[in-house]
Write a protein that holds these residues in place. Structure first.
Motif, short mmCIF file in Angstrom:
data_model
loop_
_atom_site.label_atom_id
_atom_site.label_comp_id
_atom_site.label_asym_id
_atom_site.label_seq_id
_atom_site.Cartn_x
_atom_site.Cartn_y
_atom_site.Cartn_z
N SER A 236 0.86 -1.17 0.00
CA SER A 236 0.00 0.00 0.00
C SER A 236 0.89 1.22 0.00
CB SER A 236 -0.99 -0.01 1.17
OG SER A 236 -0.36 -0.21 2.39
N THR A 237 0.32 2.33 -0.46
CA THR A 237 1.10 3.54 -0.61
C THR A 237 0.88 4.42 0.60
OG1 THR A 237 0.89 3.43 -2.97
CG2 THR A 237 1.37 5.59 -2.07
N PHE B 9 1.21 8.17 2.39
CA PHE B 9 1.41 9.60 2.16
C PHE B 9 0.74 10.38 3.28
CE2 PHE B 9 -2.00 7.91 -0.56
CZ PHE B 9 -3.09 8.58 -0.08
N ASN C 88 -7.99 16.71 7.65
CA ASN C 88 -8.53 15.54 8.33
C ASN C 88 -9.86 15.11 7.76
OD1 ASN C 88 -6.43 15.11 10.03
ND2 ASN C 88 -7.28 16.33 11.71
N PHE D 235 -13.97 9.64 0.01
CA PHE D 235 -13.47 8.36 -0.52
C PHE D 235 -14.54 7.80 -1.43
CE2 PHE D 235 -12.41 3.71 0.90
CZ PHE D 235 -11.53 3.54 -0.16
N THR E 202 -1.45 3.84 -6.39
CA THR E 202 -1.40 2.42 -6.05
C THR E 202 -2.21 1.66 -7.09
OG1 THR E 202 -1.72 0.81 -4.25
CG2 THR E 202 -3.36 2.53 -4.42
N ILE F 161 -10.49 11.74 9.56
CA ILE F 161 -9.47 10.74 9.83
C ILE F 161 -8.50 11.36 10.83
CG2 ILE F 161 -7.85 11.25 7.93
CD1 ILE F 161 -8.41 8.08 7.34
N ILE G 41 -1.49 8.41 6.09
CA ILE G 41 -2.40 7.33 5.76
C ILE G 41 -1.79 6.39 4.72
CG2 ILE G 41 -4.38 8.78 6.36
CD1 ILE G 41 -5.18 8.91 3.51
N ALA G 42 -2.36 5.19 4.67
CA ALA G 42 -1.95 4.22 3.66
C ALA G 42 -3.17 3.92 2.80
CB ALA G 42 -1.44 2.95 4.33
N PHE G 43 -2.93 3.68 1.51
CA PHE G 43 -4.01 3.50 0.54
C PHE G 43 -3.63 2.33 -0.35
CE2 PHE G 43 -6.06 5.67 -3.44
CZ PHE G 43 -7.27 5.03 -3.23
N THR G 44 -4.56 1.43 -0.58
CA THR G 44 -4.26 0.26 -1.41
C THR G 44 -5.49 -0.19 -2.18
OG1 THR G 44 -3.21 -1.92 -1.39
CG2 THR G 44 -4.80 -1.49 0.35
N THR G 45 -5.26 -0.98 -3.22
CA THR G 45 -6.38 -1.51 -4.00
C THR G 45 -6.06 -2.92 -4.46
OG1 THR G 45 -7.90 -1.03 -5.83
CG2 THR G 45 -5.57 -0.73 -6.29
N LEU H 237 -2.65 -3.36 3.82
CA LEU H 237 -2.46 -2.21 4.72
C LEU H 237 -1.66 -2.64 5.95
CD1 LEU H 237 -6.07 -0.73 4.49
CD2 LEU H 237 -4.00 0.28 3.52
N TYR I 189 -11.14 1.84 6.62
CA TYR I 189 -12.25 1.99 5.67
C TYR I 189 -11.97 1.25 4.37
CZ TYR I 189 -13.38 5.82 8.82
OH TYR I 189 -13.68 6.56 9.92
N LEU I 190 -12.98 0.51 3.90
CA LEU I 190 -12.85 -0.17 2.61
C LEU I 190 -13.94 0.31 1.66
CD1 LEU I 190 -12.29 -4.01 3.31
CD2 LEU I 190 -10.59 -2.17 3.25
N SER I 191 -13.60 0.32 0.37
CA SER I 191 -14.61 0.46 -0.66
C SER I 191 -14.89 -0.94 -1.20
CB SER I 191 -14.11 1.35 -1.79
OG SER I 191 -13.00 0.75 -2.43
N SER J 32 -10.76 -1.33 -2.17
CA SER J 32 -9.65 -0.44 -1.92
C SER J 32 -9.74 -0.10 -0.45
CB SER J 32 -9.74 0.81 -2.79
OG SER J 32 -9.70 0.43 -4.15
N GLY J 33 -8.62 0.22 0.15
CA GLY J 33 -8.63 0.42 1.60
C GLY J 33 -7.80 1.59 2.05
N ILE J 34 -8.26 2.21 3.12
CA ILE J 34 -7.54 3.30 3.75
C ILE J 34 -7.20 2.90 5.18
CG2 ILE J 34 -7.72 5.70 4.59
CD1 ILE J 34 -9.54 6.30 2.25
N LEU K 145 -1.41 5.19 9.90
CA LEU K 145 -0.19 4.70 10.54
C LEU K 145 0.53 5.83 11.27
CD1 LEU K 145 2.55 3.54 8.01
CD2 LEU K 145 0.78 5.14 7.43
#
Lengths: 335, 335
Positions: free
Chosen positions: A40-41, A43, A48, A52, A126, B45, B50-54, B81, B90-92, B145-147, B150
């Protein structure tokens, strides 16, 4: 790789996938975040309050007048953020490719994604690539999910829709749906025929910054303007009246719709905003929209009446008919 | 709706889509954010990092021992994540459904998503549903996809992998890939045969909080442990040595792999973490992992040697062989 076809091994997670990602995807979309190819990416985000969204695109054909599945995947998701008052910042990109797709076609789509992302000022950060066997997919399906930032000022979700509020559309209706339908019929068309595909946050953000009387915004994609209005009527318990004479419709859309027996009110749009605004601000909003190329055909098309849950169309001859939400499938895989 | 089949009209964005979303999806997954059915979901948030992935999931068959495409879609994205040190929040959820899927099967998948999300402590907050014609998809493809959030402490990305660092696997290897392969062959199997599908952030987060010597974490899915190690070797310019004798492999995985001529080192895992940690902390990390059910088979399986870009396997008989990254497609649509 250009002359080659996508193979199942391009989706195995090993050498084949790596080659495809490096030579086709990162070559065009690479940036300091995507290049890391991490699970996962990571950033930092300066606000806040974030928005999404996700959308999978299965449009057929994958190339059409005015765009392709690549640009649609970028603008579609940016628009879902933009109408909520969020500035789109980061997108994910997930491809489900059917074995046998020409790598040349894939690259064309990736280049189109690159250009759309540049115009929309978003970064692809990502991604994921899967390959399915021939006959188990249809060329390519694309999912993009997006993250945007917003602030209190632009967040319209807590405002209340009231009687006398006016309904505004930012431009002509039905362009995308009608263009795709004509494309699929394979008929020869004039050069005017094209999807309205574009990103709308460059107008939605200044609009929301400027006008506090905006109470609702949506991009009327699948199901069209009529379906969005029905959702509003039933969610907010209001009656809505739309004036047929006020609807901005391009001549080719009108003509094709009559020939094909479809109603532009139910056709998908991919670069329009449907707004509801207070009576006091509506005209100023339309004026402001007219200052943008994308908003030059903006019009007030109706108004909110008292309590209810229905949408009525006041026709050119002065009669009323109920405008239901979409029941049949006028056209599958429009987006 | 249960006895019905998915029709194209379930994807038209109008009445059909609304009914499907309300009666099948929101019924099980509804929450204060998803229920709003807005174009994008807005939330606050608490961390700026944050981390973001799909990930798109195309696994076939969609139901298998140990899970299904629904739970895989939740855990797979949470794991992407979790290995980055992010707590998934959170997921889509985006569905591409083939016309003709039994709604009963769809509901089973949605219930499985609900249960997985509960276990993983994540919320599905935004979604999308598309339907494609029969023969243009394969039952169902799912993108999530997820947020996640960290902090500096858990972010290992800036740490440096060095010679003498040790390679740790959190449990047995090859379970998921081998289980799917057996499932697809349709052979009768013992009750031990099941995917290792599970969410790993409940162990990755405490691990990263406790041990600052963790320098790398990944969940070795497609391509397996061997492919991840090859990526490490080439990205970090190190040579890696793996001890065949130290690899934790379940007896049924070993047996099936020998019969089918596959190597568990290349088989997908869906509930494992591959870690690289400093020599000083590695044993303590393994001990800590043993205190979790998910980590009970954790082992040190190799070490980082000097500069290089290759992975070597030291076999049981003391010889060495190069462990390449996956070249052929051992099994398509494993996840």
């Amino acid at each position: 790789m250009k002359d080659e076809l996508i193979l199942l091994s391009h989706g195995n997670g090993g050498e084949g996938t790596k080659k495809l990602i490096t030579e086709i995807i990162l070559k065009h979309l690479g940036n300091e975040l995507l290049d890391q190819l991490l699970d996962s990416t990571i950033f930092n985000i300066e606000s806040n309050k974030i928005a999404f969204t996700t959308d999978s695109f299965v449009v057929s054909p994958i190339f059409f007048n005015g765009g392709d599945i690549g640009s649609l995947s970028v603008y579609g998701t940016c628009n879902d953020l933009g109408v909520m008052g969020a500035i789109p910042l980061y997108l994910s990109l997930s491809l489900i490719i059917e074995e046998g797709l020409k790598i040349e076609e894939l690259e064309k789509i990736i280049v189109s994604i690159k250009e759309a992302a540049k115009k929309a000022e978003v970064k692809i950060v990502t991604g994921d690539t899967k390959v399915v066997e021939r006959g188990k997919g249809d060329k390519i399906f694309i999912n993009t999910s997006g993250i945007g930032v917003l602030n209190e000022k632009r967040d319209w979700t807590k405002r209340k829709i009231e009687p006398e509020d006016l309904i505004i559309i930012s431009g002509t209706i039905g362009d995308h749906g009608t263009a795709i339908m004509l494309e699929r019929l394979g008929v020869e068309v004039s050069k005017d025929v094209r999807s309205d595909l574009s990103s709308i946050h460059h107008i939605s953000i200044p609009l929301l910054e400027k006008f506090s009387g905006i109470k609702f915004m949506r991009d009327p994609t699948r199901g069209g303007v009529a379906t969005v209005l029905n959702e509003v009527a039933s969610s907010y318990n209001v009656e809505i009246e739309i004036y047929e004479d006020a609807l901005p419709i391009k001549p080719w859309v009108k003509e094709a719709s009559e020939l094909l027996g479809i109603d532009p009110l139910y056709s998908a749009n991919e670069g329009k905003i449907l707004l509801i605004a207070s009576k006091d601000e509506a005209e100023k909003i339309v004026e402001f929209l007219h200052s943008f190329e994308l908003g030059k055909d903006a019009s007030i098309i109706g108004k909110v009446k008292g309590a209810g849950d229905r949408v009525y169309l006041k026709t050119s001859i002065g009669t009323y008919r109920i405008l239901d939400s979409l029941k049949r499938d006028i056209l599958p895989r429009i987006c």
